[in-house]
Design an enzyme around this catalytic site. Structure first.
Site, short mmCIF file in Angstrom:
data_model
loop_
_atom_site.label_atom_id
_atom_site.label_comp_id
_atom_site.label_asym_id
_atom_site.label_seq_id
_atom_site.Cartn_x
_atom_site.Cartn_y
_atom_site.Cartn_z
N LYS A 87 -3.50 -2.24 16.11
CA LYS A 87 -2.98 -1.45 17.24
C LYS A 87 -4.05 -1.19 18.25
CE LYS A 87 -0.28 1.48 14.55
NZ LYS A 87 -1.02 0.88 13.46
N GLU A 134 0.83 -1.22 0.00
CA GLU A 134 0.00 0.00 0.00
C GLU A 134 0.86 1.26 0.00
OE1 GLU A 134 -1.59 1.74 3.53
OE2 GLU A 134 -1.19 -0.07 4.72
N1 PSU Z 1 -2.20 1.42 10.52
C1 PSU Z 1 -0.86 1.61 10.54
N2 PSU Z 1 -0.26 2.34 9.58
C2 PSU Z 1 -0.98 2.87 8.55
C3 PSU Z 1 -2.40 2.67 8.52
C4 PSU Z 1 -2.95 1.94 9.52
O1 PSU Z 1 -0.20 1.14 11.44
O2 PSU Z 1 -0.40 3.54 7.69
C5 PSU Z 1 -3.18 3.20 7.37
C6 PSU Z 1 -3.52 2.08 6.37
O3 PSU Z 1 -3.45 2.60 5.06
C7 PSU Z 1 -4.95 1.76 6.71
C8 PSU Z 1 -5.46 3.11 7.07
O4 PSU Z 1 -5.68 1.18 5.64
O5 PSU Z 1 -4.42 3.71 7.82
C9 PSU Z 1 -6.74 3.07 7.88
O6 PSU Z 1 -7.26 4.36 7.99
P1 PSU Z 1 -8.72 4.58 8.59
O7 PSU Z 1 -8.61 4.18 10.02
O8 PSU Z 1 -8.98 6.03 8.39
O9 PSU Z 1 -9.63 3.69 7.80
#
Ligand code: PSU
Ligand code: MN
Length: 306
Positions: A162, A27
């Site tokens: 997390k 990603e």
């Molecule tokens: N968790 C991480 N690092 C990240 C993300 C999540 O430890 O970079 C990023 C990923 O791209 C994940 C996104 O898909 O955050 C989720 O965002 P949201 O909670 O806004 O859906």
């Protein structure tokens, strides 16, 4: 696989997919929003080389100039890493407008799964997925990543979730939506920076061959959803739970005080946790991504044999 007129698959990735060789998707929100420059670019390039060393072709995914890209050049990775938060964090709801405007977007787990699937890529490695946020019972902040896992047949290899998230509710949501949660060599869901969370996974599988077999069965049955593989951070890079949990609690309190919400929430919390741990969380984050890249490449290689 549905080839799409907005999709550009790099020649190397297209050749590998056509020849049935192992390919691993990566990603780009982790590059633009998940880590600071220049560690983000260094990590993204190193992850690609780890995938190659383990016998697979890397396909970093992003939206550039309105094109859905599977397979980036090092220059394109550098561009996204330098632009950082100026690039739109692109989830499912952002795709149509970004494409119609010819704009750039950094793909989250959601949109990386979508574009990987369009390109014929079955395995995707990242750090952490989004999930049900703490307090979601009033904010309704639930990541689109969970819906995508329910509807797109790609295996996502991560280091668990997390504790900026409500891990119990995240598992309940995945269960309701039929997403298998696999522990790699563990019966316990890893909590990203630490190896244990106190929550059980659905199944423990212990080798890339077993992971590949489970994914193959899912495909053969015709299940439309994905599979979540949670791979514990190596012991030597894991953090002290007391230290990391304190930082996470403080980061969440700060986000609430500042009224941070929506798509800003996860990047804000990641940056705050890094600041509060003096960068230790970033070092752990980088190492767990490397570890996931290795497992994903080995699993992609096994899947090609089936
Ligand atoms: N968790 C991480 N690092 C990240 C993300 C999540 O430890 O970079 C990023 C990923 O791209 C994940 C996104 O898909 O955050 C989720 O965002 P949201 O909670 O806004 O859906
Ligand atoms: Mn959200």
């Amino acid at each position: 696989m549905s080839l799409n007129k907005y999709l550009d698959v790099s020649p190397e990735v297209a050749e590998a997919v056509a020849a049935g060789k192992p390919v691993v998707a990566l990603e780009s929100t982790i590059i633009s929003h998940g880590m600071p420059y220049p560690q983000n670019v260094e990590t993204a390039l190193k992850v690609e080389s780890i995938i190659r060393e383990n016998g697979a072709v890397p396909a970093t995914i992003a939206i550039l100039g309105g094109r859905l890209k599977a397979g980036l050049t090092p220059e394109e990775i550098e561009y996204l890493g330098k632009k950082g938060h100026e690039v739109t964090k692109a989830s499912r709801r952002d795709l149509a407008v970004l494409v119609s405007k010819g704009a750039d977007g950094a793909t989250t787990v959601t949109t990386t799964m979508m574009i990987a699937y369009m390109a014929g890529i079955k395995i995707f490695a990242t750090g952490g997925i989004g999930g049900v946020h703490r307090g979601a019972e009033t904010t309704m902040d639930i990541s689109a990543d969970l819906e995508e896992l329910a509807q797109t047949p790609v295996m996502v290899v991560c280091a668990g979730a997390k504790s900026i998230l409500d891990l119990g509710l995240t598992l309940e949501y995945l269960e309701t939506h039929g997403v298998p949660v696999i522990g790699y060599g563990t019966k316990e869901l890893p909590a990203f920076y630490t190896r244990k969370s106190g929550f059980a996974v659905d199944y423990e599988l212990d080798s890339p061959a077993e992971l590949a077999a489970a994914f193959k069965a899912s495909q053969d049955i015709g299940l439309k959803g994905g599979m979540l593989v949670t791979n514990p951070i190596p012991e030597e890079f894991s953090m002290d739970p007391a230290v990391i949990n304190k930082a996470i609690d403080e980061a969440i309190a700060e986000a609430n005080a500042q009224g941070i919400h929506g798509k800003e929430s996860t990047p804000f919390l990641l940056a705050k946790v890094k600041e509060l741990t003096g960068g230790d969380s970033l070092d752990s984050n980088i190492q767990l991504v490397f570890n996931n890249a290795r497992l994903a490449a080995q699993t992609a290689a096994e899947l090609c044999k089936l």
